[in-house]
Scaffold this motif. Structure first.
Motif, short mmCIF file in Angstrom:
data_model
loop_
_atom_site.label_atom_id
_atom_site.label_comp_id
_atom_site.label_asym_id
_atom_site.label_seq_id
_atom_site.Cartn_x
_atom_site.Cartn_y
_atom_site.Cartn_z
N LEU A 26 0.99 -1.28 -0.04
CA LEU A 26 0.09 -0.14 0.21
C LEU A 26 0.88 1.37 -0.09
O LEU A 26 0.66 2.38 -0.64
N LYS A 27 1.96 1.15 0.68
CA LYS A 27 2.86 2.23 0.60
C LYS A 27 4.32 2.17 -0.20
O LYS A 27 4.95 2.90 -0.59
N GLY A 28 4.68 0.78 -0.67
CA GLY A 28 6.06 0.50 -0.82
C GLY A 28 5.88 0.14 -2.73
O GLY A 28 6.93 0.00 -3.02
N TRP A 29 4.57 0.15 -3.31
CA TRP A 29 4.62 -0.04 -4.56
C TRP A 29 5.40 0.75 -5.57
O TRP A 29 5.88 0.28 -6.67
N THR A 72 9.87 -5.62 -4.25
CA THR A 72 9.93 -6.30 -5.52
C THR A 72 9.69 -7.82 -5.06
O THR A 72 8.57 -8.44 -5.83
N LEU A 73 10.26 -8.25 -4.03
CA LEU A 73 10.30 -9.71 -3.88
C LEU A 73 8.71 -9.91 -3.21
O LEU A 73 8.18 -10.71 -3.51
N VAL A 74 8.16 -8.98 -2.30
CA VAL A 74 6.79 -8.91 -1.97
C VAL A 74 5.71 -8.95 -3.06
O VAL A 74 4.83 -9.50 -2.94
N THR A 75 6.09 -8.16 -4.00
CA THR A 75 5.10 -8.25 -5.07
C THR A 75 5.24 -9.31 -5.96
O THR A 75 4.01 -9.91 -6.37
N VAL A 76 6.10 -10.06 -6.12
CA VAL A 76 6.42 -11.47 -6.68
C VAL A 76 5.53 -12.24 -5.79
O VAL A 76 4.56 -13.09 -6.35
#
Length: 255
Positions: A63-66, A172-176
């Motif tokens: 929500l904040k890191g995208w 990036t890891l979290v999005t994957v």
């Protein structure tokens, strides 16, 4: 799921979410290792719940890191990760049906190797790796994600070596992980392999995961990143040995 088992699962996922928020990895490994050791859930059911909870944790973080996501590298990773996720899921279904001890041994081995890999501080590269490396590590991540909802370790090691800001690597890891969780949950749903309503009570862990994620961002522990990695390494290594060793003994006895 009994009340005692549910409380144990909530505590396990809360700790895993807290750790992943701080490090960018380890949610699936800690949760699956704990489930494998305690037998709170079957491994296929646990993998589904982990997928849902991973998505909750990732969404809250993004929500904040995208804005910090490395979108080009993300697309390369997902290009091979998604197809291999299907292969990993098929392997899980095949092994879970007739080869439960072999499945536990594989999970234990994955956790041990992952812990050893993550214990090493990746040597940073002078230049960013080529596209082929992101495709390769994406495929391994997809295979592990399909098997155990633990897509992290190989990709974590690869991304942490890249000359990119740490916040970019983490987001990036979290999005994957988030997108893999969506695909895996959808695959289970369309395959008709949803667990029982009793097992789905473990989704009560969602507010626990959200609370642990918030707590990790608001009140991080007074530990250096190196110390935090060592703690995670010890926990993962011991759980991997405890999970894999009995399975090996039973497999050898049956041979």
């Amino acid at each position: 799921m009994s009340l005692v088992a549910l409380i144990g699962f909530l505590a396990l996922t809360g700790g895993a979410a807290y750790t992943q928020t701080l490090t960018g990895f380890a949610f699936g490994l800690i949760t699956m290792g704990g489930v494998g050791l305690t037998g709170l859930l079957s491994l296929p059911d646990a993998a589904l719940i982990v997928s849902v909870l991973t998505f909750v944790n990732a969404t809250q973080m993004l929500l904040k890191g995208w804005r910090d996501v490395a979108w080009r590298e993300f697309r390369l990773v997902m290009l091979t990760s998604v197809p291999m996720l299907f292969v990993g899921y098929w392997l899980l279904e095949w092994l879970a049906g007739t080869r439960a001890d072999l499945l536990r041994f594989i999970l234990g081995l994955v956790i041990i190797v992952s812990s050893l890999q993550l214990a090493r501080k990746p040597e940073p590269l002078a230049r960013k790796s080529g596209d082929g490396s992101f495709l390769f590590f994406g495929s391994i991540a997809g295979l592990m994600g399909g098997l155990f909802s633990t897509a992290g370790p190989p990709l974590v090691y690869h991304l942490y070596r890249q000359p990119m800001p740490l916040v970019t690597v983490r987001e990036t890891l979290v999005t994957v992980f988030a997108l893999n969780a969506v695909f895996r949950t959808g695959l289970v749903t369309f395959s008709g392999d949803l667990p029982s309503w009793s097992t789905l009570s473990s989704l009560l862990a969602i507010p626990v995961v959200m609370g642990a994620t918030h707590a990790a961002r608001r009140w991080p522990p007074p530990l250096s990143p190196a110390t935090m990695r060592r703690v995670v390494f010890i926990l993962l290594f011991l759980s991997g040995v405890s999970l894999g060793a009995p399975a090996v003994i039973r497999l050898l006895a049956a041979a």
